[in-house]
Design a protein around this motif. Structure first.
Motif, short mmCIF file in Angstrom:
data_model
loop_
_atom_site.label_atom_id
_atom_site.label_comp_id
_atom_site.label_asym_id
_atom_site.label_seq_id
_atom_site.Cartn_x
_atom_site.Cartn_y
_atom_site.Cartn_z
N LEU A 100 23.93 -12.03 48.13
CA LEU A 100 25.27 -11.55 47.78
C LEU A 100 26.34 -12.20 48.65
N ALA A 101 26.08 -12.34 49.93
CA ALA A 101 27.02 -13.04 50.81
C ALA A 101 27.18 -14.49 50.37
N THR A 102 26.10 -15.08 49.88
CA THR A 102 26.17 -16.46 49.38
C THR A 102 27.17 -16.56 48.24
N SER A 143 21.10 -22.15 47.21
CA SER A 143 20.70 -20.77 47.51
C SER A 143 21.13 -19.78 46.44
N ALA A 144 21.71 -20.27 45.35
CA ALA A 144 22.18 -19.38 44.28
C ALA A 144 21.75 -19.96 42.94
N ALA A 145 21.74 -19.11 41.94
CA ALA A 145 21.41 -19.54 40.58
C ALA A 145 22.57 -20.36 40.01
N ARG A 146 22.21 -21.42 39.31
CA ARG A 146 23.24 -22.28 38.72
C ARG A 146 24.18 -21.47 37.84
N ALA A 147 23.66 -20.55 37.05
CA ALA A 147 24.50 -19.74 36.16
C ALA A 147 25.51 -18.91 36.95
N ASP A 148 25.10 -18.39 38.11
CA ASP A 148 26.01 -17.60 38.94
C ASP A 148 27.11 -18.49 39.52
N ILE A 149 26.73 -19.66 40.01
CA ILE A 149 27.73 -20.59 40.56
C ILE A 149 28.70 -20.99 39.45
N ASN A 150 28.15 -21.28 38.28
CA ASN A 150 28.98 -21.67 37.14
C ASN A 150 30.00 -20.58 36.80
N SER A 151 29.56 -19.32 36.81
CA SER A 151 30.47 -18.20 36.52
C SER A 151 31.63 -18.17 37.51
N ILE A 152 31.32 -18.33 38.77
CA ILE A 152 32.35 -18.28 39.82
C ILE A 152 33.30 -19.47 39.69
N VAL A 153 32.73 -20.66 39.59
CA VAL A 153 33.53 -21.89 39.57
C VAL A 153 34.44 -21.93 38.35
N ARG A 154 33.96 -21.48 37.20
CA ARG A 154 34.80 -21.47 35.99
C ARG A 154 36.06 -20.64 36.20
N ILE A 155 35.95 -19.57 36.97
CA ILE A 155 37.10 -18.69 37.22
C ILE A 155 37.96 -19.22 38.36
N VAL A 156 37.35 -19.61 39.45
CA VAL A 156 38.08 -19.91 40.68
C VAL A 156 38.53 -21.36 40.78
N ASN A 157 37.69 -22.31 40.36
CA ASN A 157 38.02 -23.72 40.55
C ASN A 157 37.25 -24.57 39.54
N PRO A 158 37.72 -24.62 38.30
CA PRO A 158 37.01 -25.39 37.27
C PRO A 158 36.85 -26.87 37.62
N ALA A 159 37.65 -27.39 38.53
CA ALA A 159 37.52 -28.79 38.94
C ALA A 159 36.15 -29.07 39.56
#
Length: 169
Positions: A100-102, A143-159
């Motif tokens: 979760l911290a990740t 250290s994280a699932a690609r789908a989780d990273i994708n969810s975050i990045v799409r919202i915070v920094n699509p670049a």
């Protein structure tokens, strides 16, 4: 226990008068991090809102718990908080031991890496931070699932989506 709106108000009050590296009110950064964590539930949204409160304000972990912040949220915030004398690389290693911290740190890193924000920094600082944040992603993303990273990045920094695709290629 406090709700997300309560935590948002706490964060707003705690960071009142603070600005980030580009002069924007600091609350905008923590809200952007929290927005990226919305798909993962209220605890992570709260942790996103509070992720810098221990290191940048008068708040302590004990005071957060006494104020009604859930203990799991406080534990996540403690994990992502800089500790004096701990090198950044060691901090990232400590964070990746907690899934979760990740996710909180991935959202923080993504917002700090936004090209529109970096463009407002002096070239030397921009280049230094770009290397630092890229190295952190190299440790955080495995250290994280690609789908989780994708969810975050799409919202915070699509670049970062291109980099994400290359990383998991």
């Amino acid at each position: 226990m406090l709700s997300v709106p309560d935590i948002d108000l706490l964060a707003e009050q705690a960071h009142a008068g603070q600005t980030d590296k580009i002069g924007v009110p600091y609350i905008a950064h923590v809200r952007a991090v929290a927005a990226g964590l919305a798909p993962f539930g209220d605890d992570l949204v709260m942790a996103g809102l509070l992720h810098d409160v221990l290191e940048d304000t008068h708040w302590t972990a004990g005071a957060l718990i006494a104020a009604g912040v859930p203990a799991r949220v406080v534990a996540i915030v403690q994990t992502v908080t800089n500790q004096p004398g701990t090198p950044y690389r060691d901090k990232i290693r400590r964070i990746t031991a907690d899934p979760l911290a990740t996710l909180v740190k991935i959202a923080d890193n993504a917002h700090n890496s936004r090209p529109d924000r970096a463009a407002q920094l002096p070239a030397e600082k921009r280049e230094h931070l770009a290397v630092k944040y890229r190295q952190a992603r190299a440790a955080l993303w495995p250290s994280a699932a690609r789908a989780d990273i994708n969810s975050i990045v799409r919202i915070v920094n699509p670049a970062l989506l291109t980099e994400l695709g290359e990383h998991f290629g």
